[in-house]
Design an enzyme around this catalytic site. Sequence first.
Site, PDB file in Angstrom:
ATOM      1  N   HIS A 189       0.814  -1.214   0.000  1.00  8.91           N
ATOM      2  CA  HIS A 189       0.000   0.000   0.000  1.00  8.91           C
ATOM      3  C   HIS A 189       0.850   1.267   0.000  1.00  8.91           C
ATOM      4  O   HIS A 189       0.537   2.239  -0.661  1.00  8.91           O
ATOM      5  CB  HIS A 189      -0.905   0.016   1.234  1.00  8.91           C
ATOM      6  CG  HIS A 189      -2.238  -0.567   0.941  1.00  8.91           C
ATOM      7  ND1 HIS A 189      -2.846  -1.477   1.766  1.00  8.91           N
ATOM      8  CD2 HIS A 189      -3.075  -0.368  -0.087  1.00  8.91           C
ATOM      9  CE1 HIS A 189      -4.006  -1.816   1.242  1.00  8.91           C
ATOM     10  NE2 HIS A 189      -4.171  -1.159   0.116  1.00  8.91           N
ATOM     11  N   ARG A 296     -11.638   0.719 -10.335  1.00 10.79           N
ATOM     12  CA  ARG A 296     -11.831  -0.303  -9.301  1.00 10.79           C
ATOM     13  C   ARG A 296     -13.030   0.128  -8.448  1.00 10.79           C
ATOM     14  O   ARG A 296     -12.999   1.213  -7.858  1.00 10.79           O
ATOM     15  CB  ARG A 296     -10.588  -0.413  -8.426  1.00 10.79           C
ATOM     16  CG  ARG A 296      -9.345  -0.927  -9.136  1.00 10.79           C
ATOM     17  CD  ARG A 296      -8.182  -0.988  -8.142  1.00 10.79           C
ATOM     18  NE  ARG A 296      -7.060  -1.767  -8.615  1.00 10.79           N
ATOM     19  CZ  ARG A 296      -5.902  -1.246  -9.034  1.00 10.79           C
ATOM     20  NH1 ARG A 296      -5.737   0.061  -9.039  1.00 10.79           N
ATOM     21  NH2 ARG A 296      -4.923  -2.023  -9.419  1.00 10.79           N
ATOM     22  N   ARG A 332     -14.467  -2.062 -13.730  1.00 11.91           N
ATOM     23  CA  ARG A 332     -14.321  -3.455 -13.316  1.00 11.91           C
ATOM     24  C   ARG A 332     -15.352  -3.764 -12.235  1.00 11.91           C
ATOM     25  O   ARG A 332     -15.475  -3.014 -11.268  1.00 11.91           O
ATOM     26  CB  ARG A 332     -12.918  -3.694 -12.756  1.00 11.91           C
ATOM     27  CG  ARG A 332     -12.728  -5.126 -12.287  1.00 11.91           C
ATOM     28  CD  ARG A 332     -11.342  -5.365 -11.741  1.00 11.91           C
ATOM     29  NE  ARG A 332     -11.165  -4.743 -10.448  1.00 11.91           N
ATOM     30  CZ  ARG A 332      -9.992  -4.695  -9.814  1.00 11.91           C
ATOM     31  NH1 ARG A 332      -8.910  -5.189 -10.385  1.00 11.91           N
ATOM     32  NH2 ARG A 332      -9.882  -4.128  -8.629  1.00 11.91           N
ATOM     33  N   GLU A 435      -5.915 -12.184 -15.890  1.00 10.27           N
ATOM     34  CA  GLU A 435      -4.971 -12.096 -14.763  1.00 10.27           C
ATOM     35  C   GLU A 435      -4.684 -13.474 -14.171  1.00 10.27           C
ATOM     36  O   GLU A 435      -3.979 -13.596 -13.178  1.00 10.27           O
ATOM     37  CB  GLU A 435      -5.466 -11.107 -13.703  1.00 10.27           C
ATOM     38  CG  GLU A 435      -6.907 -11.261 -13.298  1.00 10.27           C
ATOM     39  CD  GLU A 435      -7.412 -10.123 -12.427  1.00 10.27           C
ATOM     40  OE1 GLU A 435      -6.608  -9.339 -11.911  1.00 10.27           O
ATOM     41  OE2 GLU A 435      -8.640 -10.044 -12.256  1.00 10.27           O
ATOM     42  N   ASN A 458      -0.570  -7.453 -12.242  1.00  4.34           N
ATOM     43  CA  ASN A 458      -0.258  -7.649 -10.821  1.00  4.34           C
ATOM     44  C   ASN A 458      -0.617  -9.084 -10.424  1.00  4.34           C
ATOM     45  O   ASN A 458       0.168  -9.795  -9.803  1.00  4.34           O
ATOM     46  CB  ASN A 458      -1.034  -6.671  -9.935  1.00  4.34           C
ATOM     47  CG  ASN A 458      -0.825  -5.228 -10.341  1.00  4.34           C
ATOM     48  OD1 ASN A 458       0.151  -4.914 -11.008  1.00  4.34           O
ATOM     49  ND2 ASN A 458      -1.734  -4.352  -9.959  1.00  4.34           N
ATOM     50  N   ASP A 459      -1.818  -9.486 -10.799  1.00  7.24           N
ATOM     51  CA  ASP A 459      -2.226 -10.853 -10.470  1.00  7.24           C
ATOM     52  C   ASP A 459      -1.644 -11.872 -11.437  1.00  7.24           C
ATOM     53  O   ASP A 459      -1.306 -12.987 -11.031  1.00  7.24           O
ATOM     54  CB  ASP A 459      -3.756 -10.963 -10.439  1.00  7.24           C
ATOM     55  CG  ASP A 459      -4.315 -10.488  -9.102  1.00  7.24           C
ATOM     56  OD1 ASP A 459      -3.748 -10.881  -8.060  1.00  7.24           O
ATOM     57  OD2 ASP A 459      -5.280  -9.706  -9.095  1.00  7.24           O
ATOM     58  N   ARG A 469       1.716 -11.641  -3.958  1.00  6.37           N
ATOM     59  CA  ARG A 469       2.056 -10.240  -4.238  1.00  6.37           C
ATOM     60  C   ARG A 469       2.150  -9.386  -2.984  1.00  6.37           C
ATOM     61  O   ARG A 469       2.611  -8.254  -3.036  1.00  6.37           O
ATOM     62  CB  ARG A 469       1.057  -9.630  -5.236  1.00  6.37           C
ATOM     63  CG  ARG A 469      -0.354  -9.586  -4.733  1.00  6.37           C
ATOM     64  CD  ARG A 469      -1.334  -9.231  -5.836  1.00  6.37           C
ATOM     65  NE  ARG A 469      -1.599  -7.803  -5.912  1.00  6.37           N
ATOM     66  CZ  ARG A 469      -2.536  -7.255  -6.678  1.00  6.37           C
ATOM     67  NH1 ARG A 469      -3.286  -8.009  -7.456  1.00  6.37           N
ATOM     68  NH2 ARG A 469      -2.745  -5.966  -6.683  1.00  6.37           N
ATOM     69  N   CYS A 506      -3.769  -3.119 -17.454  1.00  5.45           N
ATOM     70  CA  CYS A 506      -4.037  -2.182 -16.356  1.00  5.45           C
ATOM     71  C   CYS A 506      -3.294  -2.530 -15.067  1.00  5.45           C
ATOM     72  O   CYS A 506      -3.567  -1.976 -14.018  1.00  5.45           O
ATOM     73  CB  CYS A 506      -5.542  -2.084 -16.105  1.00  5.45           C
ATOM     74  SG  CYS A 506      -6.289  -3.649 -15.644  1.00  5.45           S
TER      75      CYS A 506
HETATM   76  C1  PEP Z   1      -4.044  -6.618 -11.602  1.00  2.39           C
HETATM   77  O1  PEP Z   1      -4.222  -7.679 -11.021  1.00  2.39           O
HETATM   78  O2  PEP Z   1      -3.073  -6.391 -12.340  1.00  2.39           O
HETATM   79  C2  PEP Z   1      -5.011  -5.513 -11.460  1.00  2.39           C
HETATM   80  C3  PEP Z   1      -4.952  -4.455 -12.211  1.00  2.39           C
HETATM   81  O3  PEP Z   1      -5.940  -5.614 -10.494  1.00  2.39           O
HETATM   82  P1  PEP Z   1      -5.673  -5.428  -8.917  1.00  2.39           P
HETATM   83  O4  PEP Z   1      -4.302  -4.838  -8.745  1.00  2.39           O
HETATM   84  O5  PEP Z   1      -6.768  -4.531  -8.454  1.00  2.39           O
HETATM   85  O6  PEP Z   1      -5.785  -6.828  -8.431  1.00  2.39           O
HETATM   86 MG    MG Z   2      -6.120  -8.185 -10.093  1.00  2.00          MG
END
Ligand code: PEP
Ligand code: MG
Length: 577
Positions: A189, A296, A332, A435, A458-459, A469, A506
């Site tokens: 964060h 989000r 989303r 993802e 990210n995922d 993560r 994204c």
């Molecule tokens: C991701 O997973 O890359 C994503 C954009 O969603 P979040 O970070 O909200 O899981």
């Molecule tokens: Mg995600």
Amino acid sequence: MKQFTGLPASPGIAIGSVWVYAPTAVAVASHTIANPLEEIKRFHDALKTAESQLQALEKHTLETIGYEEAAIFEAHQLFLQDPDLIESIEMMVEGEQLNAEAAVSQAIEQYAEALLAVEDEYFQARAVDVRDVGQRIIRCLMGIADDHADFPNRPVIVLADDLTPSDTVQFPKDRLLALATVRGGPTSHTAILARSLGIPAIVSLPLPLALIDGKSTLILDGSTGQVTLNPDEATLQQAKSAQAAWQRQQDVALQAALETAVTTDGHQVEVVANIGGAADAQTALTYGAEGVGLFRTEFLYLDRDSMPGEDEQTAAYQEIFEIMGERPLVVRTLDIGGDKAVSYLGFTAEPNPFLGWRAIRMMDERPDVLYHQFRALLRAAGATSQPTDLRIMVPMVSNIDEVKQARAMLDQARTDLHDEGIPVPEKLQFGIMVEIPAAALQVPHFSNYVDFFSIGTNDLTQYTLAVDRTNERVAPLATPYHPAVLNLIATTIFNAHKHGKWVGLCGEFAGDPLAAPLLLGLGLDEFSMAPAAIPAVKAMLRRCSRVACHGLAAHVLELATAKEVKAYLEEKVSEME
Ligand code: PEP
Ligand code: MG
């Protein structure tokens, strides 16, 4: 002069004196009190003061950063209202005639210990919040001002063992040069907050805090993760010119960010923003976002006791749709579970919440959640004063049935609204997030049911490489530059295009200028990132030739390691004009 290397978390160069932030817990002495009823009243008065402090903090964060960040302080307010916590404190005061400070301290410690005992980082991280709230109540009881009151009067680089998001947002922005923490990962964060604030930051920095004294000077490069403690004159001068060059580049980029990003061979790239509410929507436009690639929506659902109603959702969405006007806006649907859970949707403790009942997987048991969200989104778009370009996507898709069901439900919501005589938007696209590796590998099949794909790196990185993560110990492994992740991205784009679908990205990767030539070369159609990242990415895209980047991407896909990929990209970028 000493050098240390941590993990880059937010770009930029800072030079300045250092302030070690080491919040000390207020010492609490326990003693017997004569009048428990009076003591309980004192406790409730302190709760009220703490609540109003947190409300102010929430408002400040909402206005200066965004909804997602502000939601943290809504959660803290909920702790204050926890009936079990309040009851156990009252019982200690009444039964044991304990002073309120000691009762709060003991009850909070028990609560925090219980969270720490859960083998789950999400709950363990909540212990920090509980202690934070406990300290706040105790300070209110004792009439002690907030810790941040002693933030130096001059601009400083803040060093800390770790930082809670509440620490980070409370630092005065005008005096905060940079952040560095000994712990934490780049997707923590605090790292995300630093990027939202546009402040250089480094995490997982192995710098012993004991080396710092009142005279320490630091050079911090948030792009490389390098820190120099007490630099010699030559290094200092070098850093100063690097900083000036970086700043010039930033200023030019911010100005230029309002223009479109056109490559040297005339290809216009769509650059849009990730937002979490109306505050970031506004910020996104000032940074040159051409629309939104990821809205989000969790902020509406978090930190409350019951589902937000359809009307409430509609009003919240409409506020954002009005800001974005006719620009493309990818929303989303609820991505809750995993590291975020709420009390009212039927979540239970799971051994692996990131692999559990979350996001689109809730559709079977709780179809109402998605149905009402679809309706609210359509209603909001239908009620917006300009025609909208709404694109709805569902997260965490792993199989085709989920896509079919979600699409059917969206169609149903649209038909129902139409039958009820409620206006719905003319333009509407439906997409999914890619993802999970399974989704990346099934794009040809998904293409029959969607208009677009958005890659969530990210995922995708977490699930491809099996790295949590949120776990800082494995943070260095969590890199989207890993060739396996890159090949999944390439496959997704290639197959989507083959089936006439557009692809966005994204995850945080889209906001990394070094990745821009590669993603462009892979054929990515839409880059979506934190608003503050837009100027630098647009600037990088303008330096690229799309044709040349195709060759660059083809070469990258043949490389064996993330290190090789980065080295190759750095070399190629340095050769660009
Ligand atoms: C991701 O997973 O890359 C994503 C954009 O969603 P979040 O970070 O909200 O899981
Ligand atoms: Mg995600």
